[in-house]
Design an enzyme around this catalytic site. Sequence first.
Site, PDB file in Angstrom:
ATOM      1  N   HIS A   6      -3.529 -19.328 -14.665  1.00  0.00           N
ATOM      2  CA  HIS A   6      -4.604 -19.156 -15.629  1.00  0.00           C
ATOM      3  C   HIS A   6      -5.516 -18.004 -15.253  1.00  0.00           C
ATOM      4  O   HIS A   6      -5.526 -17.530 -14.121  1.00  0.00           O
ATOM      5  CB  HIS A   6      -5.433 -20.438 -15.750  1.00  0.00           C
ATOM      6  CG  HIS A   6      -6.140 -20.814 -14.472  1.00  0.00           C
ATOM      7  ND1 HIS A   6      -5.522 -21.509 -13.458  1.00  0.00           N
ATOM      8  CD2 HIS A   6      -7.407 -20.565 -14.038  1.00  0.00           C
ATOM      9  CE1 HIS A   6      -6.379 -21.691 -12.472  1.00  0.00           C
ATOM     10  NE2 HIS A   6      -7.532 -21.126 -12.792  1.00  0.00           N
ATOM     11  N   ARG A  59      -4.793 -16.266  -5.717  1.00  0.00           N
ATOM     12  CA  ARG A  59      -4.672 -15.130  -6.638  1.00  0.00           C
ATOM     13  C   ARG A  59      -3.270 -14.549  -6.563  1.00  0.00           C
ATOM     14  O   ARG A  59      -2.709 -14.393  -5.484  1.00  0.00           O
ATOM     15  CB  ARG A  59      -5.674 -14.029  -6.269  1.00  0.00           C
ATOM     16  CG  ARG A  59      -7.106 -14.323  -6.635  1.00  0.00           C
ATOM     17  CD  ARG A  59      -7.972 -13.067  -6.528  1.00  0.00           C
ATOM     18  NE  ARG A  59      -8.077 -12.589  -5.170  1.00  0.00           N
ATOM     19  CZ  ARG A  59      -9.102 -12.865  -4.359  1.00  0.00           C
ATOM     20  NH1 ARG A  59     -10.087 -13.634  -4.771  1.00  0.00           N
ATOM     21  NH2 ARG A  59      -9.129 -12.372  -3.142  1.00  0.00           N
TER      22      ARG A  59
END
Length: 326
Positions: free
Chosen positions: A175, A195
């Site tokens: 997301h 990340r």
Amino acid sequence: MIYPAKLKPALKDNIWGGTRLVDEYGKQTNLSRVAESWELSCHKDGLSVIAEGPSAGMTLAAYIAQEGRVVLGTKYEAGEGFPLLVKLIDAREDLSVQVHPGDEYARRVEGENGKTEMWYIIDAEPGAELIYGFKQEISEAELESRIAAGTLLDVVNRVPVKRGDVFLIKAGTLHSIGAGILLCEIQQSSNTTYRVYDYGRVGADGKPRELHVKKALDVVERKRPMRGTEPQAILHGLLHDADAELLLSSDVFTAYHVSLHGILEMAEPLESFESITVTDGSLIIDAHDSDYQELVRLTKGESVFLPAGMGAYALSGSSEFVLSMG
């Protein structure tokens, strides 16, 4: 002393943040930008502080330790950590594309809870969108290859957003919050993020920000997620002066969006604490059954912790707010 504890948030100046939380929501800070305001938090990386009353100046975590677990509610067992973290988030730029682990992996590898979260969109610029999983199922080999080649954005699922939209971001869902979105996030109390793509940005040290590819591949769900439609419901005890929409009810947390235009009589349950974050307007809390009789006044961008078992209280004013509970 058990009473409604108005909170001072912890503020974060992440690289992608803007100034709306200062300019429009009254956050007091010397930071040049405020990306996140941790409204309700007992997490070590950003502790909420009680702003008023007998316990003013104490962190929320210290207050809970002082008063005992009775303020959390009967559903919480001894030794169980504080379950929620509520944030206001201002994305001036796109956030990194990322994923959070579930409880089992996070506790084993990171020593804290996993992170499932819910987003309530307060405002969104025209054309704003978020990344929510993949367009279609993808193999681990292709995913790893695309991360390395910088082509991950070619296969992500983009979703346009508007004010009032609600998204459940389960642990394992790839997301990203897109530029121009202001939202309220209710999540498990965790600060673990992996990340996988960051638009080539660099940190304060001038170096590209760290990616966490191996851990992300361990936990990411590589299928396209199904967006469920959450049911609408009326909050128990709601009067004619307010409207409430159930945003999410799960075993992790429950959240309502409430529009108040008058007086609302409530009673704090014994089972769980509650929290209010005002997203527009202002309201007054009269906790007439609590140990401390002063009125609590909240304006746009302010939050309060309502201890379990506090008793009857009244909300009055004209406002919109998110009511959350564990």
